[in-house]
Structure formats: C-alpha cells, structure tokens
Scaffold this active site. Structure first.
Site, PDB file in Angstrom:
ATOM      1  CE  LYS A 170      -3.953   7.040 -30.845  1.00  0.00           C
ATOM      2  NZ  LYS A 170      -3.263   6.005 -29.757  1.00  0.00           N
ATOM      3  CD  GLU A 245       8.156   6.586 -42.563  1.00  0.00           C
ATOM      4  OE1 GLU A 245       9.000   5.608 -42.444  1.00  0.00           O
ATOM      5  OE2 GLU A 245       8.124   7.524 -43.577  1.00  0.00           O
ATOM      6  CB  CYS A 279      11.115   1.516 -36.854  1.00  0.00           C
ATOM      7  SG  CYS A 279      11.401   2.968 -37.194  1.00  0.00           S
ATOM      8  CD  GLU A 369       9.743  -3.452 -36.329  1.00  0.00           C
ATOM      9  OE1 GLU A 369       8.525  -3.423 -36.159  1.00  0.00           O
ATOM     10  OE2 GLU A 369      10.596  -2.388 -36.463  1.00  0.00           O
TER      11      GLU A 369
HETATM   12  P1  NAP Z   1       0.783   0.141 -32.759  1.00  0.00           P
HETATM   13  O1  NAP Z   1      -0.360  -0.464 -32.217  1.00  0.00           O
HETATM   14  O2  NAP Z   1       0.903   0.119 -34.488  1.00  0.00           O
HETATM   15  O3  NAP Z   1       0.725   1.551 -32.440  1.00  0.00           O
HETATM   16  C1  NAP Z   1       0.964   2.850 -33.081  1.00  0.00           C
HETATM   17  C2  NAP Z   1      -0.169   3.854 -33.042  1.00  0.00           C
HETATM   18  O4  NAP Z   1      -1.257   3.470 -33.665  1.00  0.00           O
HETATM   19  C3  NAP Z   1      -0.507   4.101 -31.665  1.00  0.00           C
HETATM   20  O5  NAP Z   1      -0.505   5.440 -31.366  1.00  0.00           O
HETATM   21  C4  NAP Z   1      -1.646   3.239 -31.581  1.00  0.00           C
HETATM   22  O6  NAP Z   1      -2.408   3.621 -30.355  1.00  0.00           O
HETATM   23  C5  NAP Z   1      -2.219   3.343 -32.738  1.00  0.00           C
HETATM   24  N1  NAP Z   1      -3.184   2.336 -33.017  1.00  0.00           N
HETATM   25  C6  NAP Z   1      -3.242   1.042 -32.756  1.00  0.00           C
HETATM   26  N2  NAP Z   1      -4.343   0.454 -33.235  1.00  0.00           N
HETATM   27  C7  NAP Z   1      -5.019   1.395 -34.115  1.00  0.00           C
HETATM   28  C8  NAP Z   1      -6.287   1.377 -35.144  1.00  0.00           C
HETATM   29  N3  NAP Z   1      -7.197   0.157 -34.866  1.00  0.00           N
HETATM   30  N4  NAP Z   1      -6.555   2.506 -35.513  1.00  0.00           N
HETATM   31  C9  NAP Z   1      -5.703   3.544 -35.327  1.00  0.00           C
HETATM   32  N5  NAP Z   1      -4.652   3.696 -34.667  1.00  0.00           N
HETATM   33  C10 NAP Z   1      -4.370   2.362 -34.029  1.00  0.00           C
HETATM   34  O7  NAP Z   1       1.760  -0.402 -32.179  1.00  0.00           O
HETATM   35  P2  NAP Z   1       2.283  -1.022 -30.669  1.00  0.00           P
HETATM   36  O8  NAP Z   1       1.164  -1.825 -30.390  1.00  0.00           O
HETATM   37  O9  NAP Z   1       2.512   0.096 -29.912  1.00  0.00           O
HETATM   38  O10 NAP Z   1       3.326  -1.808 -31.043  1.00  0.00           O
HETATM   39  C11 NAP Z   1       3.754  -3.165 -31.571  1.00  0.00           C
HETATM   40  C12 NAP Z   1       4.906  -3.352 -32.549  1.00  0.00           C
HETATM   41  O11 NAP Z   1       4.756  -2.501 -33.540  1.00  0.00           O
HETATM   42  C13 NAP Z   1       5.827  -3.212 -31.951  1.00  0.00           C
HETATM   43  O12 NAP Z   1       6.591  -4.365 -30.892  1.00  0.00           O
HETATM   44  C14 NAP Z   1       6.966  -2.890 -32.864  1.00  0.00           C
HETATM   45  O13 NAP Z   1       7.185  -4.115 -33.735  1.00  0.00           O
HETATM   46  C15 NAP Z   1       6.266  -2.208 -34.055  1.00  0.00           C
HETATM   47  N6  NAP Z   1       6.233  -0.736 -33.739  1.00  0.00           N
HETATM   48  C16 NAP Z   1       6.898   0.013 -34.876  1.00  0.00           C
HETATM   49  C17 NAP Z   1       7.287   1.374 -34.621  1.00  0.00           C
HETATM   50  C18 NAP Z   1       8.096   1.838 -35.919  1.00  0.00           C
HETATM   51  O14 NAP Z   1       8.413   2.939 -35.679  1.00  0.00           O
HETATM   52  N7  NAP Z   1       7.885   1.556 -37.096  1.00  0.00           N
HETATM   53  C19 NAP Z   1       6.945   2.001 -33.720  1.00  0.00           C
HETATM   54  C20 NAP Z   1       6.199   1.326 -32.449  1.00  0.00           C
HETATM   55  C21 NAP Z   1       5.839  -0.036 -32.643  1.00  0.00           C
HETATM   56  P3  NAP Z   1      -2.143   2.932 -28.781  1.00  0.00           P
HETATM   57  O15 NAP Z   1      -0.938   3.454 -28.406  1.00  0.00           O
HETATM   58  O16 NAP Z   1      -3.229   3.121 -28.383  1.00  0.00           O
HETATM   59  O17 NAP Z   1      -1.797   1.300 -29.350  1.00  0.00           O
END
Ligand code: NAP
Ligand code: MG
Length: 462
Positions: A170, A245, A279, A369
C-alpha cells in the site's frame, strides 16, 4: 500522466472493488496529473489471498531462481529509469536531476544488492548439533511513504522477495504513480503471479485494512511515528512481527578540529536535499561556541545558494505544517537568519530554505521532526555538552560527526544513541543497516540485516 485504473493483483491489473479515486497532484504547480483507484478492505483481501496462494511456490523456489528474478527486476528499473525519474518529479515535485540520481538511481542500487544477496545468502547454518533453517516469514504487508517513494518500496519488496516472502504493497496516496510503474516492472521481470501485489488507497482505509488482515504475517511500515505507533499496536495484538522506520531529528556534530566550512556546507546540503523531506536528515547542526558565529555565516551563505534550486514539499498540508514550525521557532525565540514562513512563490508548495541560529535544545524546532528545508544551529561548550544535546531527543535514526582525525570522530560516534553515523561526510552504502534507536523505529532495512527481517529460524537437533 499515464495511470492504471485498477489494482495489480495476482499478476494482472484487476478492477478495483469500489468506484472512488484519488487525485494525484504535482506540488510544483498544483495541477492534477492523474487519478488512481482508492482501494478498500475488499481489494486488500483479494490481494492478501493472492499473496498467500503464491507463497508456497515462491518460498520453495531455489534462492538462485529468486536472485535471477530480482536481477531481472533491477534490469527493468534500469531500462525505465528516465520514466521513473519523470514520474517522481511529476508527483513529488523534486527537481529532475535529483530524481534521476537519487529517486531512480538508489532503488536500482538496492535492487542490485538484493539480486546478489539472494544468491549468496546462507539460508541454513550449523550450530553445534543443530542445523538452523532460515525460512521466509510469509505474506508481508508493506506500507510506504512519499518522500523517497520508489526507494522505500524497493527497500521492503526486494529483501522480502529475496527471503522467499510474498508481498502486498500500500504506497502513499501522494505518490502512487511510481508504485504502479514498479508493478509494471515486476510484471516485465517475470515474477510469478501473486508474488507482488499493489493496492493503492488511503492510509486509514486500505493501509489499516492491510495492517489488520489476518492473512498478513509481517508488517513493514515507514512513515510518521504517530501512525507507526498504531501499526505497532495492531501487530502486538496479533502477535506478528513488525518493522517500523519512523521519524528522526538527527544531529550533525562539528567538533572543533573539523574542517568547518566543509562540514557546514555538506550539512546544509544534507538538510535542503529533497526539500528537507528525509527522515535521516541532519536537521540539528551542533557547533562549538568559539566557532559558532562563523558557522552561522557559512550556513546562511550555503542556504542562499538553494534559493531557487530547491523543489516544493509534497503537498499544501505539509507546506502549512512546515511554515507553522518556522513560525513556532520565531515565537520561541530562535533567530531566523535565512528563509522564513512566507511562501516564496504564488504557485506550488514551496518553502524557502530556512536557517535558525540561537536554537536551544528544548525548543520545539530542536525536538520535533519538521520534514521541510529547515536547519537549526545549536551551540555547545564542550564534548560532553555536545553529546547531551545530540542524544537529547526521542529519536535516534542517523547523524554525522566531523573531526580533524577519523579516530576522534569515531570515538564520539560510539557514544551517540543512533542507528547510522556518517564520519566526515561518509558515502551512502546500500548494504549498511538502516533503522532507528529509540522512537525512530524497530528493525533494520537494507543489506543482509534487512534481509534477515523477513526470515524466521527453525532449529533441527541431531
Ligand atoms: P503517514 O501518515 O505516517 O504515512 C505513511 C504511510 O502510512 C502512507 O502510506 C499512509 O497512507 C499510511 N497510513 C496513514 N495512516 C494509516 C493508518 N491508520 N493505517 C495504516 N496506514 C496508514 O505520514 P504522512 O502523513 O504522509 O506524513 C506526516 C509526517 O510523517 C511527516 O511530516 C514526517 O514528519 C513524517 N514522515 C516520516 C517519514 C519517514 O521516512 N520516516 C516518511 C514520511 C513522513 P496515506 O498516504 O494515504 O496517508
Ligand atoms: Mg498521511
């Protein structure tokens, strides 16, 4: 841009269970470039069943055969690298040269490393009177973010396939097109039907359904700490292994003996690259009090060079979030020396390369972050003070140490609570384990350590 209107399941593009779609937006100009299907629990269920059905065959394929398929997949990624770079530029907004070198280049290197590892890895070991078999865990549910969209897919799928696992992916809703392109590449590489399956959709719907599915044996997640915590809880309740991660707030420690100009310039480049959406970015620069003013001047000059070279952040919500952090930094008393909270262009989700001086360790911008092109410079008095600051967050993903002498830098790095440290600007190594101490996560990706995450042991005693 070209997009599939179905899911890649069981070796073919199949119609989605529901009718809803997700628009894909180019954050450089706010234009809708495509639509992809919004997967539901029904699509996830079909995909997990396909992965389950394919598991026994793939798990028992000789490692050399799995290695050959991963090698073929790498070759397709090489043949289609320009298309990959253009796709990531269109949906993530990153400048094309960066997409070519990093977003297309790194996944090719990682896929190549697993083609080799799958062939060389020892899936059996002898311990005293036991033979230990290293067997694939089963069906993997992979959930990936948008910041390095193809790298994060390959960093999960390639080792899972090398281990003999099958996968349901996904991808992030913001970057589904490169995920579809990857599914095409899997198909072209001749992987057996059901070994890799793709369901596009929203996190709380398709992502959650995948994490909760009984037919998934292991969850591998990359993304925010907030969602990672939820995924970890789901895995815990179901007693299944999970790799997380998560975020980072890494320290770039410049010791007094270092080449200051080089350390500051590389440090600024590290934070500005991919518009700060990394990250493992070294978002806190730690400089000795005696060199602090000079470092601030160097950092401001370096940040100005990125003025119009930097791409946008991924979407309007992230832009607002990053601008909110910049405002908070000002409100808490940090000194804004470059950039700021105003959008530099009318169109697109751009954020100015931003540098804060006089940041203290307790400030929000030194703890949370930000995930944007924002650097904080902190002042330390001596090495113990630097170490306290470096280790003083809930995260521990990466970091850097600079010193005149390598041994001095290594001695400091040994005391850091973090999973990766670059010594005097060390180069990226696709074989080095990547993952976090503390709340930066659980488990490791890349190289043999990453492969080990997808294996479980069975001991036979003789
Ligand atoms: P996120 O919501 O954690 O998204 C990561 C993945 O998880 C996406 O595929 C997302 O789908 C999915 N997801 C979201 N809610 C979920 C749930 N309840 N159950 C299962 N999967 C779920 O991150 P984001 O909202 O895109 O970014 C928010 C913040 O996260 C950023 O500002 C940053 O600080 C951090 N981040 C960290 C990394 C890293 O590499 N460590 C990468 C991205 C973001 P959707 O795309 O549909 O939301
Ligand atoms: Mg999200």
């Amino acid at each position: 841009m070209k997009a599939h209107d179905g899911m890649y399941i069981d070796g073919a593009w199949q119609p989605a269970a529901g009718k809803d779609t997700i628009p894909v937006v180019n954050p450089a100009d706010d234009q809708v470039i495509a639509h992809v299907p919004a997967g539901t629990a029904a699509d996830i269920d079909t995909a997990v069943r396909a992965a389950r059905a394919a598991f026994a065959g793939w798990a028992s394929a000789p490692p050399a055969e799995r290695a050959a398929r991963i090698g073929a997949l790498r070759d397709v990624l090489v043949a289609r690298k320009d298309e990959i770079a253009e796709t990531v530029t269109a949906e993530l907004g990153s400048p094309l040269p960066f997409s070519q070198v990093v977003h297309a280049g790194v996944p090719i290197a990682v896929a190549g490393s697993y083609a080799e590892l799958a062939a060389q890895y020892s899936f059996e070991e002898r311990l005293g009177n036991s033979t230990v078999l290293l067997e694939p865990v089963g069906v993997v549910g992979a959930i990936t973010p948008w910041n390095y969209p193809l790298h994060q897919i390959v960093a999960k799928v390639a080792p899972a396939l090398a281990a003999g696992c099958t996968v349901v992916l996904k991808p992030a809703e913001d970057t589904p097109l490169v995920a579809q392109l990857f599914a095409e590449a899997v198909h072209e590489a001749g992987l057996p039907a059901g070994v890799f399956n793709l369901v596009t959709g929203l996190g709380p719907v398709a992502g959650q359904a995948l994490a909760e599915h009984d037919g998934v044996d292991l969850i591998s997640f990359t993304g925010s700490t907030a969602v990672g915590r939820q995924i970890g809880a789901i895995a815990g309740a179901a007693v299944k292994p999970v790799a997380l991660e998560l975020g980072g707030k890494s320290a770039n420690v410049i010791l007094p003996s270092a080449d200051l100009a080089k350390a500051v310039n590389v440090g600024v480049a590290n934070v500005m690259s991919n518009s700060g959406q990394t990250c493992s970015a070294w978002t806190r620069m730690l400089v000795h009090a005696d060199q602090y003013d000079e470092a601030v001047e160097l950092a401001v000059a370096a940040a100005h060079k990125y003025g119009d070279r930097i791409g946008p952040v991924v979407n309007a919500k992230q832009q607002a979030r990053v601008h909110g952090y910049i405002e908070k930094g000002v409100a808490e008393g940090a000194r804004l020396v470059a950039g700021g909270p105003e959008a530099p262009r009318e169109q697109g989700c751009f954020v100015s390369p931003t540098v804060f001086a006089d940041v203290t360790p307790d400030m929000t911008i030194a703890q949370e972050e930000i995930f944007g092109p924002v650097l904080s410079l902190l002042k330390y008095e001596d090495e113990d003070d630097a170490l306290r600051i470096a280790n003083g967050t809930v995260y521990g993903l990466a970091g850097a140490v600079w010193a005149g002498d390598e041994a001095e830098a290594v001695a400091f790095a040994r005391r850091m609570d973090t999973g990766q440290v670059d010594i005097n600007g060390g180069r990226f190594n696709p074989l080095a384990p990547f993952g976090g101490y503390k709340q930066s996560g659980v488990g490791r990706e890349l190289g043999p350590h990453g492969l080990g995450e997808y294996l479980q042991t069975k001991s036979l005693q003789f």
